[in-house]
Motif scaffolding. Structure first.
Motif, PDB file in Angstrom:
ATOM      1  N   MET A 130       1.135  -6.832 -17.078  1.00 52.94           N
ATOM      2  CA  MET A 130       0.615  -5.954 -16.027  1.00 52.94           C
ATOM      3  C   MET A 130       1.777  -5.276 -15.308  1.00 52.94           C
ATOM      4  N   ARG A 131       1.686  -3.983 -15.138  1.00 54.30           N
ATOM      5  CA  ARG A 131       2.694  -3.264 -14.373  1.00 54.30           C
ATOM      6  C   ARG A 131       2.272  -3.211 -12.906  1.00 54.30           C
ATOM      7  N   TYR A 132       3.272  -3.096 -12.033  1.00 54.29           N
ATOM      8  CA  TYR A 132       3.015  -3.023 -10.607  1.00 54.29           C
ATOM      9  C   TYR A 132       3.775  -1.829 -10.022  1.00 54.29           C
ATOM     10  N   TYR A 133       3.230  -1.306  -8.919  1.00 52.98           N
ATOM     11  CA  TYR A 133       3.756  -0.080  -8.330  1.00 52.98           C
ATOM     12  C   TYR A 133       3.841  -0.224  -6.813  1.00 52.98           C
TER      13      TYR A 133
ATOM     14  N   LYS B 104      -4.127   0.633  -8.893  1.00 57.48           N
ATOM     15  CA  LYS B 104      -3.564   1.983  -8.836  1.00 57.48           C
ATOM     16  C   LYS B 104      -4.565   2.994  -9.394  1.00 57.48           C
ATOM     17  N   LYS B 105      -5.132   2.679 -10.530  1.00 59.29           N
ATOM     18  CA  LYS B 105      -6.099   3.594 -11.153  1.00 59.29           C
ATOM     19  C   LYS B 105      -7.335   3.758 -10.265  1.00 59.29           C
TER      20      LYS B 105
ATOM     21  N   GLY C 184      -2.058  11.990  -0.734  1.00 60.44           N
ATOM     22  CA  GLY C 184      -0.842  11.689   0.007  1.00 60.44           C
ATOM     23  C   GLY C 184      -0.088  10.494  -0.513  1.00 60.44           C
ATOM     24  N   ILE C 185      -0.486   9.992  -1.705  1.00 61.59           N
ATOM     25  CA  ILE C 185       0.076   8.752  -2.249  1.00 61.59           C
ATOM     26  C   ILE C 185       0.751   9.015  -3.587  1.00 61.59           C
ATOM     27  N   GLU C 186       1.925   8.423  -3.769  1.00 60.05           N
ATOM     28  CA  GLU C 186       2.584   8.375  -5.068  1.00 60.05           C
ATOM     29  C   GLU C 186       2.893   6.919  -5.387  1.00 60.05           C
ATOM     30  N   PHE C 187       2.993   6.600  -6.665  1.00 58.44           N
ATOM     31  CA  PHE C 187       3.184   5.214  -7.087  1.00 58.44           C
ATOM     32  C   PHE C 187       4.477   5.099  -7.886  1.00 58.44           C
ATOM     33  N   GLN C 188       5.435   4.364  -7.326  1.00 58.45           N
ATOM     34  CA  GLN C 188       6.716   4.133  -8.000  1.00 58.45           C
ATOM     35  C   GLN C 188       6.676   2.810  -8.751  1.00 58.45           C
ATOM     36  N   PRO C 189       6.920   2.821 -10.081  1.00 54.07           N
ATOM     37  CA  PRO C 189       6.963   1.555 -10.815  1.00 54.07           C
ATOM     38  C   PRO C 189       7.998   0.611 -10.215  1.00 54.07           C
ATOM     39  N   LEU C 190       7.627  -0.647 -10.016  1.00 54.05           N
ATOM     40  CA  LEU C 190       8.537  -1.600  -9.387  1.00 54.05           C
ATOM     41  C   LEU C 190       9.800  -1.830 -10.190  1.00 54.05           C
TER      42      LEU C 190
END
Length: 238
Positions: free
Chosen positions: A1-4, A202-203, A212-218
Protein backbone atom coordinates in the motif's frame (compact mmCIF):
# COMPACT_ATOMS: atom_id res chain seq x y z
CA UNK A 1 0.00 0.00 0.00
CA UNK A 2 1.30 3.44 -0.88
CA UNK A 3 0.78 6.42 1.40
CA UNK A 4 0.61 10.14 0.69
CA UNK A 5 0.95 13.33 2.68
CA UNK A 6 -1.74 15.97 2.20
CA UNK A 7 -0.30 19.13 0.65
CA UNK A 8 -1.81 22.48 -0.31
CA UNK A 9 -2.46 22.87 -4.01
CA UNK A 10 0.08 24.99 -5.90
CA UNK A 11 -2.14 25.31 -8.98
CA UNK A 12 -3.32 28.89 -9.41
CA UNK A 13 -6.28 27.68 -11.49
CA UNK A 14 -7.45 25.71 -8.45
CA UNK A 15 -6.64 28.38 -5.88
CA UNK A 16 -7.91 31.32 -7.92
CA UNK A 17 -5.26 33.50 -6.31
CA UNK A 18 -1.95 32.44 -4.80
CA UNK A 19 -1.73 33.07 -1.90
CA UNK A 20 -5.40 32.58 -1.10
CA UNK A 21 -5.28 34.54 2.17
CA UNK A 22 -5.08 38.33 1.95
CA UNK A 23 -5.35 39.20 5.64
CA UNK A 24 -6.33 37.69 8.99
CA UNK A 25 -8.71 38.81 11.73
CA UNK A 26 -7.20 38.28 15.19
CA UNK A 27 -9.28 38.35 18.37
CA UNK A 28 -6.53 38.45 20.99
CA UNK A 29 -2.85 39.13 21.56
CA UNK A 30 -1.43 36.25 19.54
CA UNK A 31 1.87 36.34 21.44
CA UNK A 32 0.52 36.52 24.98
CA UNK A 33 -2.93 34.94 25.15
CA UNK A 34 -2.62 31.30 26.34
CA UNK A 35 -5.94 30.42 24.69
CA UNK A 36 -4.77 31.37 21.19
CA UNK A 37 -4.82 28.34 18.88
CA UNK A 38 -1.11 28.56 18.01
CA UNK A 39 -0.21 27.99 21.66
CA UNK A 40 -1.20 24.31 21.24
CA UNK A 41 1.41 22.23 19.44
CA UNK A 42 -0.13 18.99 18.12
CA UNK A 43 -1.74 18.23 21.47
CA UNK A 44 -5.25 17.64 22.76
CA UNK A 45 -7.02 20.95 23.40
CA UNK A 46 -9.36 20.83 26.41
CA UNK A 47 -10.72 24.36 26.02
CA UNK A 48 -12.43 26.28 23.24
CA UNK A 49 -9.37 28.00 21.73
CA UNK A 50 -9.36 31.46 20.23
CA UNK A 51 -9.04 31.04 16.47
CA UNK A 52 -8.01 33.48 13.76
CA UNK A 53 -10.25 34.12 10.76
CA UNK A 54 -8.72 34.46 7.28
CA UNK A 55 -9.81 37.04 4.72
CA UNK A 56 -9.44 35.72 1.19
CA UNK A 57 -8.54 37.66 -1.92
CA UNK A 58 -11.54 38.37 -4.13
CA UNK A 59 -10.11 36.06 -6.79
CA UNK A 60 -9.41 33.23 -4.34
CA UNK A 61 -11.60 30.15 -4.61
CA UNK A 62 -13.28 28.58 -1.58
CA UNK A 63 -11.39 25.30 -1.76
CA UNK A 64 -11.88 22.36 0.62
CA UNK A 65 -8.33 22.85 1.90
CA UNK A 66 -7.41 26.51 2.30
CA UNK A 67 -3.69 27.27 1.94
CA UNK A 68 -2.52 28.99 5.14
CA UNK A 69 1.23 28.43 4.90
CA UNK A 70 3.25 30.76 7.15
CA UNK A 71 0.07 32.44 8.46
CA UNK A 72 -0.04 33.02 12.23
CA UNK A 73 -2.99 31.18 13.69
CA UNK A 74 -2.62 28.11 11.48
CA UNK A 75 0.84 26.86 12.46
CA UNK A 76 -0.27 23.48 13.81
CA UNK A 77 -3.63 22.95 12.14
CA UNK A 78 -5.23 22.55 8.70
CA UNK A 79 -8.12 24.74 7.56
CA UNK A 80 -10.69 22.51 5.87
CA UNK A 81 -14.30 22.55 4.67
CA UNK A 82 -17.16 20.59 6.20
CA UNK A 83 -17.06 18.30 3.18
CA UNK A 84 -13.42 17.38 3.79
CA UNK A 85 -14.05 17.17 7.56
CA UNK A 86 -16.78 14.58 7.05
CA UNK A 87 -14.47 12.43 4.94
CA UNK A 88 -11.71 12.51 7.56
CA UNK A 89 -14.17 11.69 10.35
CA UNK A 90 -15.38 8.67 8.39
CA UNK A 91 -11.89 7.17 8.71
CA UNK A 92 -11.16 7.86 12.36
CA UNK A 93 -13.11 8.99 15.39
CA UNK A 94 -10.38 9.39 18.01
CA UNK A 95 -7.44 11.68 18.71
CA UNK A 96 -8.54 14.41 16.35
CA UNK A 97 -10.51 17.58 16.97
CA UNK A 98 -12.28 20.17 14.85
CA UNK A 99 -12.82 23.82 15.77
CA UNK A 100 -15.18 25.99 13.75
CA UNK A 101 -13.26 28.74 11.91
CA UNK A 102 -15.15 31.13 9.62
CA UNK A 103 -13.56 32.22 6.35
CA UNK A 104 -14.38 35.64 4.89
CA UNK A 105 -14.44 36.62 1.24
CA UNK A 106 -15.80 39.87 -0.20
CA UNK A 107 -17.46 40.67 3.12
CA UNK A 108 -19.33 37.36 3.28
CA UNK A 109 -18.81 34.94 6.18
CA UNK A 110 -18.48 31.25 5.30
CA UNK A 111 -19.03 29.25 8.49
CA UNK A 112 -18.59 25.75 7.08
CA UNK A 113 -14.83 25.71 7.73
CA UNK A 114 -12.92 24.00 10.49
CA UNK A 115 -9.45 23.80 11.99
CA UNK A 116 -8.23 20.22 12.10
CA UNK A 117 -6.16 19.39 15.17
CA UNK A 118 -4.63 15.90 15.27
CA UNK A 119 -2.76 14.71 18.34
CA UNK A 120 -2.09 11.08 17.39
CA UNK A 121 1.48 10.48 16.24
CA UNK A 122 2.46 6.86 16.78
CA UNK A 123 5.96 6.36 15.37
CA UNK A 124 5.48 2.57 15.44
CA UNK A 125 3.75 2.81 12.06
CA UNK A 126 7.05 3.77 10.37
CA UNK A 127 9.41 1.20 8.84
CA UNK A 128 12.69 2.72 9.98
CA UNK A 129 14.78 0.12 8.16
CA UNK A 130 13.73 1.71 4.85
CA UNK A 131 13.00 5.29 5.85
CA UNK A 132 15.64 7.86 4.88
CA UNK A 133 16.62 10.18 7.72
CA UNK A 134 18.97 13.16 7.84
CA UNK A 135 20.12 15.69 10.38
CA UNK A 136 21.36 19.27 10.05
CA UNK A 137 24.71 19.02 11.81
CA UNK A 138 26.39 22.20 13.00
CA UNK A 139 29.72 23.00 11.34
CA UNK A 140 32.66 24.42 13.25
CA UNK A 141 32.83 27.55 11.11
CA UNK A 142 29.10 28.17 11.41
CA UNK A 143 26.07 26.99 9.49
CA UNK A 144 24.91 23.40 9.09
CA UNK A 145 25.29 20.51 6.70
CA UNK A 146 22.87 17.64 6.22
CA UNK A 147 24.09 14.16 7.02
CA UNK A 148 22.27 10.86 6.61
CA UNK A 149 21.70 8.72 9.67
CA UNK A 150 20.39 5.17 10.00
CA UNK A 151 18.23 3.63 12.71
CA UNK A 152 16.57 0.24 12.89
CA UNK A 153 13.52 0.94 15.03
CA UNK A 154 11.50 3.59 16.81
CA UNK A 155 13.53 3.37 20.03
CA UNK A 156 16.74 4.13 18.19
CA UNK A 157 15.07 6.99 16.37
CA UNK A 158 13.81 8.57 19.61
CA UNK A 159 17.26 8.22 21.18
CA UNK A 160 19.09 9.73 18.22
CA UNK A 161 16.53 12.54 17.90
CA UNK A 162 17.00 13.51 21.54
CA UNK A 163 20.80 13.61 21.19
CA UNK A 164 20.57 15.99 18.26
CA UNK A 165 17.73 17.99 19.81
CA UNK A 166 19.94 18.69 22.83
CA UNK A 167 22.50 20.08 20.37
CA UNK A 168 19.75 22.15 18.70
CA UNK A 169 20.14 20.07 15.52
CA UNK A 170 17.03 19.08 13.56
CA UNK A 171 16.41 15.46 12.54
CA UNK A 172 14.23 15.08 9.44
CA UNK A 173 12.31 12.13 8.03
CA UNK A 174 13.02 12.71 4.34
CA UNK A 175 11.58 9.60 2.66
CA UNK A 176 9.10 7.67 4.76
CA UNK A 177 7.98 4.07 4.47
CA UNK A 178 5.05 2.64 6.44
CA UNK A 179 4.98 -0.84 7.98
CA UNK A 180 3.03 -3.38 5.95
CA UNK A 181 0.76 -4.33 8.86
CA UNK A 182 -0.70 -0.81 9.20
CA UNK A 183 -4.45 -0.81 8.48
CA UNK A 184 -5.31 2.84 9.07
CA UNK A 185 -6.34 5.08 6.18
CA UNK A 186 -5.63 8.41 7.85
CA UNK A 187 -2.99 9.27 10.44
CA UNK A 188 -0.51 11.94 11.45
CA UNK A 189 3.29 11.96 11.62
CA UNK A 190 4.42 14.72 13.96
CA UNK A 191 7.95 14.94 12.54
CA UNK A 192 7.45 17.26 9.59
CA UNK A 193 3.77 17.70 10.44
CA UNK A 194 2.55 15.21 7.84
CA UNK A 195 -1.15 14.38 7.50
CA UNK A 196 -1.07 10.99 5.78
CA UNK A 197 -3.68 9.04 3.82
CA UNK A 198 -3.63 5.61 2.25
CA UNK A 199 -3.86 5.18 -1.50
CA UNK A 200 -7.42 3.91 -1.05
CA UNK A 201 -8.49 6.97 0.92
CA UNK A 202 -6.64 9.27 -1.49
CA UNK A 203 -8.82 7.98 -4.31
CA UNK A 204 -11.95 8.46 -2.20
CA UNK A 205 -11.01 12.10 -1.53
CA UNK A 206 -10.30 12.70 -5.21
CA UNK A 207 -13.55 11.04 -6.26
CA UNK A 208 -15.47 13.25 -3.82
CA UNK A 209 -14.32 16.32 -5.74
CA UNK A 210 -12.50 17.95 -2.82
CA UNK A 211 -10.39 20.86 -4.04
CA UNK A 212 -7.19 22.58 -2.97
CA UNK A 213 -5.43 19.29 -2.18
CA UNK A 214 -2.35 17.62 -3.64
CA UNK A 215 -0.92 14.28 -2.54
CA UNK A 216 2.84 13.81 -2.18
CA UNK A 217 4.03 10.17 -2.05
CA UNK A 218 5.67 9.59 1.33
CA UNK A 219 8.61 7.77 -0.23
CA UNK A 220 9.63 10.91 -2.12
CA UNK A 221 11.61 13.67 -0.44
CA UNK A 222 10.33 17.23 -0.70
CA UNK A 223 13.16 18.03 -3.14
CA UNK A 224 12.29 15.07 -5.36
CA UNK A 225 8.64 16.10 -5.29
CA UNK A 226 9.03 19.83 -5.95
CA UNK A 227 12.43 20.18 -7.62
CA UNK A 228 12.76 16.79 -9.25
CA UNK A 229 9.70 17.21 -11.44
CA UNK A 230 7.56 14.49 -9.83
CA UNK A 231 4.82 16.89 -8.72
CA UNK A 232 4.64 18.45 -12.17
CA UNK A 233 4.05 15.02 -13.73
CA UNK A 234 0.91 14.65 -11.63
CA UNK A 235 -0.46 18.17 -11.21
CA UNK A 236 1.24 20.23 -13.93
CA UNK A 237 3.18 23.42 -13.44
CA UNK A 238 2.53 25.46 -10.31
Amino acid sequence: MRYYSIQDSLDKKILGHNPQVKDVIYHCDVWEDPMFIDKFHFEKIDIEPIVANPLLHSKSNLTDLISTNSVIGFSFTKLISSKFKNLLESKRKTRLQFFQCSVYKDGIEHRDYWLLNVYDFNLDIIDFTQTKISVGVKKEGGGTERKSIEVQNVDEFVKVSKIHYDKMEVVTLDKIYINENVKEDFFFIKDGGKYVVSETFKKEIEDSGCTGIEFQPLELSINEWLQGGEREKVYGKA
